[in-house]
Enzyme design. Structure first.
Site, PDB file in Angstrom:
ATOM      1  N   GLU A  95      -3.146  -1.353  -8.653  1.00  0.00           N
ATOM      2  CA  GLU A  95      -1.968  -0.568  -9.016  1.00  0.00           C
ATOM      3  C   GLU A  95      -1.264  -1.074 -10.279  1.00  0.00           C
ATOM      4  OE1 GLU A  95       0.493  -0.246  -5.524  1.00  0.00           O
ATOM      5  OE2 GLU A  95      -0.900   1.115  -4.532  1.00  0.00           O
TER       6      GLU A  95
ATOM      7  N   GLU B  78      -7.238   2.096  -1.210  1.00  0.00           N
ATOM      8  CA  GLU B  78      -6.067   1.831  -0.361  1.00  0.00           C
ATOM      9  C   GLU B  78      -5.630   3.159   0.222  1.00  0.00           C
ATOM     10  OE1 GLU B  78      -3.430  -1.149  -1.897  1.00  0.00           O
ATOM     11  OE2 GLU B  78      -1.691  -0.072  -1.096  1.00  0.00           O
TER      12      GLU B  78
END
Length: 806
Positions: A431, A537
């Site tokens: 991220e 994820e």
């Protein structure tokens, strides 16, 4: 020396060769015992004459934060626990007989910004708290005398992570003696190529280091040893290593009829490497390895050993509740075995390299690993201080040393871990492309950005770092990985896919992980047909799993998260993030059983109850309500259908599995007794069952050892304490306080009830149970004898366990 004689001599010594994958040379020995510790910065601590007599006596691994005081004034990001600066000291005796040998100190991990001193002299600094490293202490060692090792860990920037990190020397430390000419640290690489069921070529690289003033004419022998202990391939060749330099050899060794490593049958091999000079062994080590093949295809997904499969993965952090980040191997083994029981087949080390024990266990137990390096690169992310996504964030972090250390830390991760056969991909980041945290791009001006609304991000921010920088950094990191391993793909977890698609970032990766972006699986597959995509994820909902099942090109998912973890906490009181399949203590939560119904091939059924209307994957196995109260009973099962019984009579009609929710449910009035669900196949034959009982009031405690018991060498004993009624039925609703008493050569490491909102003191021997139970971690102290454990609670019959330590 005659090669046959050399082989026989090596076989005779096999039981004496340490198999320590991360210390790849010399004679390593743990030096975890008898350290001194002080919390706080003090001047002149590194000097030999400093008086540490009043310091705390500790053994390693050690995490001082977990023993700190929980406080709402501290950062929620790291679980409302403190950081600070700490010092460690140890007196190290180096025998005079070691004169002429090299002396190294190997640290598996220090959090963080550490500096190590030997006899007052700094031997090195390492800011990254997750990276293993080695220092040459030889120039500062006094042979035949006491030597002072001093270590400083500076975690004064306590809110430098989005989750709990721990503080201090939280992993093992090794002392290594070695010949001046020896195998280089992490200098051995062994990897299978051209794998078939009949033959495989094991590609072996051995790098040697020569710290002597003369060139070394050496013989390097490599032997591959089967799991039965048989030498099945050998190679011997000569090499010259220049004085003060390094040199390496590359060897291809053929193995016939290999036993392939797989998730169901994790067969392992060893590579034994022996270095000789003038016929004398000067270094020797063993490296655990295995044989398997990996295939990635943009249309078909992933195959292990040629068999196409879906990755059923979970993300995990490195803490274990009350133990903090100093987690014994036995705890990880029990946790990983439980995840496998649920049906999990892969682990993502979110978002940093973890302890060597974890990778060793994944090799042994049969779990694939995506090994990840970073959560942030050159700029900080938000660190929430008052609760997750609440209030004003802070911006401490590890970004400030990324430019200097980023590629080296990543390369060291790869070099340390590349021989683990369980690792199937390297991840360079998580991220880092989160829109406006920190990077931004005009693509964010649209309605949607990576699956999230524009309002979430506030649209394009021209004052933020330019997202176009991501591509260049990613290329540098990919190159750092491939310098040491080209056999596995490089990936990353992309959070703002729509933004990143405008950059070179995804294109620099071999396979692309999408975080919470199932909506783009099909559209991006059409737009980027050569891109291998997977869920790096994902949420726990059924639709996220169906997005994997319904798309051949998506090879799997990694749930957030596999186990509850400290940090990323909500508003006080909250210890951590509570979305795990397992509790802090490693027990299966209801959503773990729901996941088992989706992932496991072994017949199973589970039931839970609550007084709400919508089907839930978080129903606890409670059967205690008011007489006649309407109750919703839910069943998680992989059976074709299920029937509900109460006290042996049908209480809920047979219902088919619900493909829409994955949950079968009934609404029935409460009546006490035994509530049972029976899983049935399509022909109405029983394949599984699960029962819960109404309980009376708490009457007694029971205690049982779980997992393996260990000997005197500071092994860990894990004990479940359960509150039961007078008939021995667990009282799930109990919250009694229990006290642990220990008589004998053991100490209590902690009591873990797995209650996320319990912010009371975790450093003593008293704690309240949660859902009627608690877990005690007890560690042997190194002495033989009996350990007597007694658990008490007011008004309840106590429980006791006696353990013989030999």
């Amino acid at each position: 020396m005659n090669p046959r004689k050399l082989l026989l001599a090596a076989l005779a010594l096999i039981s004496f060769i340490p198999v320590i994958a991360q210390v790849s040379f010399g004679q390593p020995e743990k030096i975890n015992l008898n350290w001194k510790f002080h919390l706080g910065d003090v001047e002149n601590v590194q000097t030999a004459t400093f008086d540490d007599s009043r310091w705390q006596n500790i053994d390693l691994p050690h995490d001082w934060s977990i023993r700190g005081q929980l406080s709402p004034t501290l950062a929620s990001a790291t679980g409302y626990l403190p950081g600070g600066t700490g010092w460690y000291r140890k007196i190290l005796q180096v025998p005079v007989q070691k004169q002429g040998e090299k002396v190294y100190l190997y640290f598996e991990g220090i959090y963080n910004r550490s500096e190590v001193f030997v006899n007052g002299q700094s031997v090195g600094k390492r800011p990254n708290g997750y990276i293993s490293f080695v220092y040459d202490a030889t120039p500062y060692i006094k042979y035949g005398e006491d030597n002072v090792i001093a270590v400083k860990a500076d975690h004064s920037r306590s809110a430098d992570s989005r989750w709990y990190t721990g503080s201090g020397i939280y992993r093992n430390v090794w002392l290594v003696y070695a010949n001046p000419i020896h195998i280089a640290q992490w200098g051995i690489s062994v990897y299978p190529k051209n794998v078939t069921n009949k033959n495989v070529v094991m590609s072996v690289e051995v790098e040697l280091s020569n710290d002597s003033p003369q060139a070394g004419n050496l013989t390097v022998q490599n032997e591959i040893i089967s799991s039965e202990g048989k030498v099945i391939a050998t190679d011997s060749r000569k090499i010259n290593v220049p004085a003060g330099g390094n040199n390496k050899i590359n060897v291809d060794m053929k193995v016939s009829n290999p036993q392939l490593w797989s998730i169901d049958n994790p067969r392992l091999y060893k590579l034994r490497t022996t270095v000789l000079q003038n016929g004398k062994v000067i270094d020797r080590t063993e490296t655990v390895t295995g044989i398997r093949s990996l295939t990635f295809d943009p249309n078909k997904g992933f195959a292990l050993n040629g068999e196409w499969m879906k990755i059923k993965g979970v993300c995990i952090h490195h803490d274990a509740g009350v133990l903090g980040s100093a987690v014994p191997r036995e705890v990880w083994k029990r946790r990983l075995l439980t995840l496998k029981e649920i049906g999990c087949n892969a682990i993502r080390t979110s978002h940093n390299p973890q302890a060597p024990d974890l990778y060793d266990l994944c090799d042994e137990l049969g779990l694939l690993v995506m090994n990840e390096a970073y959560d942030e690169w050159e700029f900080p992310k938000r660190k929430w201080l008052e609760g997750w996504n609440v209030g004003t964030p802070g911006f401490q972090g590890n970004y400030d040393f990324f430019e200097e250390w980023g590629e080296k830390d990543l390369a060291d991760m790869v070099r340390r871990d590349r021989n683990h056969i369980s690792i199937f991909a390297w991840s360079i980041g998580n991220e880092v492309d989160y829109p406006n945290d920190p990077y931004s791009h005009p693509a964010l001006g649209g309605e949607k950005a990576g699956g999230f609304t524009q309002a979430t991000y506030g649209g394009y921010n021209p004052d933020a770092p330019d997202a176009m920088r991501l591509g260049g950094i990613a290329k540098r990191l990919v190159a750092a990985v491939k310098q040491y391993d080209t056999s596995r793909p490089v990936t990353a977890g992309l959070a703002g896919v729509a933004m990143s698609n405008e950059t070179e970032y995804p294109g620099s990766l071999d396979i692309a992980g999408y975080n919470y972006t199932e909506s783009r699986y099909r559209s991006d597959h059409e737009k980027y047909p050569d891109r291998v995509i997977f869920g790096s994820e994902n949420r726990h909902d059924l639709n996220a799993w169906k997005a994997v099942l319904d798309n051949d090109h998506i090879f799997g998912q990694f749930l957030w998260t596999g186990i509850d973890y400290l940090g990323e906490s909500g508003r006080w009181p909250s210890r951590g993030f509570y979305s795990g399949l397992l509790e802090f203590g490693g027990f299966i939560k209801p959503r773990g059983y729901f996941r088992q119904s989706l992932w496991s091939d072994v017949p199973m059924a589970y039931l839970g109850t609550y007084a709400e209307n919508a089907p839930s994957m978080d129903a606890w196995p409670v059967w205690n309500y008011e007489e006649g109260q309407p109750v919703r009973v839910v069943c998680y099962t992989n059976a074709a259908k299920a029937r509900l019984e109460l006290n042996g009579k049908v209480a809920g009609e047979t219902k088919d599995y619900d493909n829409r929710t994955g949950i079968i449910y009934w609404n029935i009035p409460y009546s006490p007794g035994k509530l049972e669900v029976i899983g049935l196949d399509k022909d109405n034959r029983e394949v599984s069952r699960y029962a819960v009982h109404s309980s009376g009031r708490p009457a007694a405690l029971t205690a049982r050892i779980i997992g393996e018991t260990s000997g005197k060498d500071r092994g860990l004993i894990q004990i479940t304490v359960q509150v039961v009624d007078e008939n021995g039925i667990p009282v799930i609703l109990s919250d009694e306080e229990i006290t642990c008493h220990i008589d004998g050569q053991a100490r209590l490491l902690g009591l873990e009830a797995s209650n996320n909102s319990d912010m009371t003191d975790y450093t003593d021997n008293r704690h309240r149970v949660f859902h009627g139970k608690i877990l005690a971690y007890v560690q042997a102290t190194g002495e033989t004898g009996k350990i007597k454990l007694r658990f008490t609670s007011p008004w309840l019959k106590p429980a006791g366990i006696t353990i013989d330590i030999e």
